[in-house]
Design an enzyme around this catalytic site. Structure first.
Site, PDB file in Angstrom:
ATOM      1  N   ALA B 124     -15.234 -10.115   8.996  1.00  0.00           N
ATOM      2  CA  ALA B 124     -15.162  -8.881   9.788  1.00  0.00           C
ATOM      3  C   ALA B 124     -16.220  -7.876   9.357  1.00  0.00           C
ATOM      4  CB  ALA B 124     -13.771  -8.273   9.663  1.00  0.00           C
ATOM      5  N   LEU B 125     -17.278  -7.785  10.191  1.00  0.00           N
ATOM      6  CA  LEU B 125     -18.357  -6.825   9.950  1.00  0.00           C
ATOM      7  C   LEU B 125     -18.438  -5.858  11.133  1.00  0.00           C
ATOM      8  CD1 LEU B 125     -20.985  -5.986   8.365  1.00  0.00           C
ATOM      9  CD2 LEU B 125     -22.197  -7.718   9.686  1.00  0.00           C
ATOM     10  N   THR B 126     -18.459  -6.422  12.346  1.00  0.00           N
ATOM     11  CA  THR B 126     -18.673  -5.632  13.561  1.00  0.00           C
ATOM     12  C   THR B 126     -17.552  -4.612  13.802  1.00  0.00           C
ATOM     13  OG1 THR B 126     -19.831  -7.496  14.529  1.00  0.00           O
ATOM     14  CG2 THR B 126     -19.032  -5.845  16.068  1.00  0.00           C
ATOM     15  N   ASN B 129     -18.411   0.901  16.947  1.00  0.00           N
ATOM     16  CA  ASN B 129     -19.660   1.655  16.958  1.00  0.00           C
ATOM     17  C   ASN B 129     -20.715   1.088  16.009  1.00  0.00           C
ATOM     18  OD1 ASN B 129     -18.701   3.602  18.848  1.00  0.00           O
ATOM     19  ND2 ASN B 129     -17.442   4.447  17.193  1.00  0.00           N
ATOM     20  N   GLN B 279     -38.617 -35.216  42.169  1.00  0.00           N
ATOM     21  CA  GLN B 279     -39.314 -34.707  40.976  1.00  0.00           C
ATOM     22  C   GLN B 279     -38.811 -33.332  40.557  1.00  0.00           C
ATOM     23  OE1 GLN B 279     -43.569 -35.049  41.538  1.00  0.00           O
ATOM     24  NE2 GLN B 279     -43.550 -36.962  40.382  1.00  0.00           N
ATOM     25  N   GLN B 336     -27.568 -24.703  38.826  1.00  0.00           N
ATOM     26  CA  GLN B 336     -28.408 -24.771  40.028  1.00  0.00           C
ATOM     27  C   GLN B 336     -28.497 -26.214  40.560  1.00  0.00           C
ATOM     28  OE1 GLN B 336     -29.435 -21.885  41.158  1.00  0.00           O
ATOM     29  NE2 GLN B 336     -30.475 -22.662  42.976  1.00  0.00           N
ATOM     30  N   GLY B 339     -25.527 -27.159  42.325  1.00  0.00           N
ATOM     31  CA  GLY B 339     -25.311 -26.410  43.558  1.00  0.00           C
ATOM     32  C   GLY B 339     -23.920 -25.788  43.582  1.00  0.00           C
ATOM     33  N   GLU B 363     -23.131 -13.425  16.553  1.00  0.00           N
ATOM     34  CA  GLU B 363     -23.828 -13.828  15.316  1.00  0.00           C
ATOM     35  C   GLU B 363     -25.271 -13.296  15.322  1.00  0.00           C
ATOM     36  OE1 GLU B 363     -21.365 -15.416  13.890  1.00  0.00           O
ATOM     37  OE2 GLU B 363     -22.114 -16.511  12.151  1.00  0.00           O
ATOM     38  N   GLY B 364     -25.441 -12.077  15.857  1.00  0.00           N
ATOM     39  CA  GLY B 364     -26.767 -11.465  15.966  1.00  0.00           C
ATOM     40  C   GLY B 364     -27.373 -11.786  17.315  1.00  0.00           C
TER      41      GLY B 364
END
Lengths: 264, 379
Positions: B124-126, B129, B279, B336, B339, B363-364
């Site tokens: 736990a770092l984040t 703020n 292609q 894509q 589709g 993770e950054g």
């Protein structure tokens, strides 16, 4: 009895049921396809591990193949087997089922006494189901094929055989050879905990023709009586017909159809 | 230079691949949909050694190298990116910092349980703020006798609700800024420590991400991890390994998306032939394969440097930056190619697309990785 000494035969096979065939060489095209431990051999290893849990003992896994076949021994050791034997030599190349079984039998004789040999019923690449029975022949052992359940009672193996239309119980004196089907158990996963020990080299023996003391004329392609005349992919069967409607109509249609085909 | 995997590395990869194929892949879509933590799968992985991959055997781990670790995470992520991050965070951010910095007593008390998977770890770092700028964190730890009293809120914590042990960063001296942050080993059962509800996320939905709240939570002084005031360095060290793991997770997602395209383009017929014949599709898949191989090279390089005891912070940042952006590009193109079907939940590429976006951020962020790389290159 002081624990069981169990030998399990294993094979490295391509990881797919959809292997392509090279029409020129009549051989399976294995390039670019990852290899795995043959599924029913995994069942054989699991059966050995369960018997070891109940009775104690040692499990030795043996395989024959190119040097990279050592990978499947690593997997078997990580599942919990005690030792691996790799039979690898250029002289072994091209062996058919008979010569494979012969070569395995010589290695097993060299390993000394054993109580039980367990094999997977068949390999997913060749589907022959011959090596197990042939190995029993070379070792002059009683054999029980298609095992769905194995227990050891007072020096005997008690085996339930799953046959096409029946179940058979067999009691056979040890030592014996048993081939197992996928129905025998659900194999455990190999453990990451065991990877380091499985790969440190101390638990795998590598033998070639010299160690087995077998002349090269009795080994490999030249000694193999089987010649592959032709190999082909089977034609896809015709699509089935789906009958719809209420049950009464569907039954009627089905009966008509079966009568039409002279099956009723 | 030898690009071959060792026997250990091959066996590890095969074990992870086999497990992921049978135990994760069939359920991953449902877990994602229901935001369901893969509790049973994690329990099975615990008994097989997945929770202590690089931790030495004397502490109950497997004693494998970092290349084994990234191979494992890649295979897990290919089947289920959420499970990969649960295992990855536990290994690299929960267990590893204690192995790296812990005292003998801390290792005995906490590392063995983590490595054996009996306890789940988190980091736990984040904070609300303080994201890319950890120095602006607000959580504090005030000394009171033989304890520190934690107050503050951590946010977006992977394994937050399910973990038993969390490495928590808090200010012990705010005036010292980066050098006033200390790391603590905090048990979930400590008084005043609660976890908020599980966040409803865009991707990586089966992993349990939540807020952690500390209200006068006493932590014994013996639970200070690493040097006092050295918390930020400890965090950065753990993040270095965490990033290589997340890069491997991205690689797994990219491979899954590409393989789905190979299968789909062979089956899907338009204008009278499989779209694989065109292609436009072949080139897209060729680009995917090339970028995936390049990402793999960066990841293996960073992991190998770590195994050699060399510095790998820049290479780790490069691997994370590149692999996560490759995952995003590959998944975008994969949707894509599929589709309309690519927008459906029944198709794995839809999940890959959402997962890849998250991987570019946690993770950054890509921007932070570029900052780390530029600082090294331009110093």
């Amino acid at each position: 009895m002081k624990g069981l000494r169990i030998i399990v035969t294993v094979k490295q096979v391509p990881d797919t049921a959809d292997v392509k065939i090279d029409p020129k060489t009549n051989s399976l095209m294995r390039e670019g396809i990852p290899s795995i431990l043959n599924p029913e051999d995994k069942n054989a290893v699991e059966a050995a591990l369960c018997l070891k849990q109940q009775h104690g003992g040692t499990i030795i896994a043996i395989t024959m193949g190119p040097p990279q076949a050592e990978e499947v021994l690593g997997e078997v050791l990580a599942m919990g087997a005690d030792q691996g034997v790799l039979l690898t030599d250029r002289a072994f190349a091209g062996s058919d089922t008979l010569i494979t079984a012969f070569t395995l039998s010589r290695a097993i004789m060299k390993l000394g006494k054993y109580d039980l040999i367990l094999c997977g019923r068949q390999a997913i690449d060749g589907d022959t189901a011959q090596v197990g029975p042939q190995l029993a022949g070379f070792l002059e052992l009683p054999q029980v094929t298609y095992a769905e359940h194995i227990s050891i009672e007072k020096g005997n193996a008690v085996v339930r055989r799953g046959l096409e239309d029946s179940t058979e119980w067999v009691r056979v004196k040890l030592p014996t050879l048993v081939t197992v089907t996928a129905a025998v158990n659900a194999p455990r996963y190999p453990m990451l905990y065991n990877v380091e020990a499985a790969c440190d080299g101390s638990r795998i023996i590598i033998w070639g023709a010299q160690e087995l003391k077998v002349p090269e004329t009795m080994l490999g392609l030249n000694a193999s009586p089987t010649g592959v005349k032709k190999i082909f992919e089977p034609e896809r069967k015709k699509k089935g017909q789906i009958i719809t409607g209420d049950p009464k109509d569907m039954t009627g249609i089905l009966i008509d159809k079966l009568q039409e085909l002279n099956m009723l | 230079m030898d690009f071959k995997l060792t026997k250990q590395q091959k066996l590890t990869r095969n074990i992870a691949r086999d497990f992921a194929r049978h135990e994760l892949e069939p359920f991953a879509q449902e877990w994602d949909e229901k935001m369901e933590f893969p509790r049973e799968a994690i329990a099975k992985m615990r008994s097989l050694g997945f929770m202590g991959i690089c931790i030495p055997q004397e502490y109950g781990g497997c004693g494998l190298d970092t290349v084994c670790y990234v191979l494992t995470i890649e295979e897990l992520a290919k089947a289920c990116a959420s499970t990969a991050i649960i295992v990855g965070v536990h290994n690299s951010m929960g267990a590893y910092p204690i192995y790296l910095l812990g005292t003998d007593a801390q290792k005995k008390k906490y590392l063995s349980g983590l490595a054996a998977g009996k306890k789940l770890g988190a980091f736990a770092l984040t904070e609300p703020n303080a994201g890319s700028d950890p120095v602006s964190m607000e959580t504090t730890a005030e000394q009171q006798g033989k304890s520190y009293i934690l107050n503050g809120t951590k946010t977006f914590i992977t394994n937050g609700g399910t973990s038993d042990i969390v490495i928590v960063m808090a200010y012990t001296d705010r005036s010292k800024r980066g050098k006033g942050i200390t790391a603590f080993i905090v048990e979930k059962k400590f008084k005043g420590f609660t976890a908020g509800p599980k966040e409803n996320k865009l991707g990586i939905r089966a992993s349990d991400t939540c807020e952690l709240i500390f209200e006068n939570c006493p932590v014994p002084a013996t639970n200070v991890l690493g040097p006092f005031g050295g918390g930020l360095n400890a965090a950065l060290e753990a993040l270095n390994l965490g990033r290589v793991g997340v890069a491997a997770q991205a690689l797994g997602v990219a491979r899954r998306a590409m393989e789905a395209c190979v299968t789909y383009s062979r089956e899907r017929k338009q204008f009278g032939r499989p779209i694989a014949d065109f292609q436009a599709i072949q080139w897209a898949i060729a680009d995917m394969a090339t970028e995936i191989e390049a990402a793999r090279g960066l990841i293996f390089k960073a992991a190998t440097l770590k195994d050699q005891g060399a510095s790998f912070a820049t290479e780790g940042a490069m691997a994370k930056l590149y692999a996560s952006e490759v995952a995003m590009r590959t998944a975008t193109k994969a949707v894509q190619i599929h589709g309309g079907y690519g927008c459906m939940k029944d198709y794995a590429v839809e999940r890959c697309f959402r997962d890849a976006k998250v991987i570019e951020i946690y993770e950054g962020t890509s921007e932070i990785q570029r900052l780390i790389i530029a600082r090294d290159v331009m110093r």
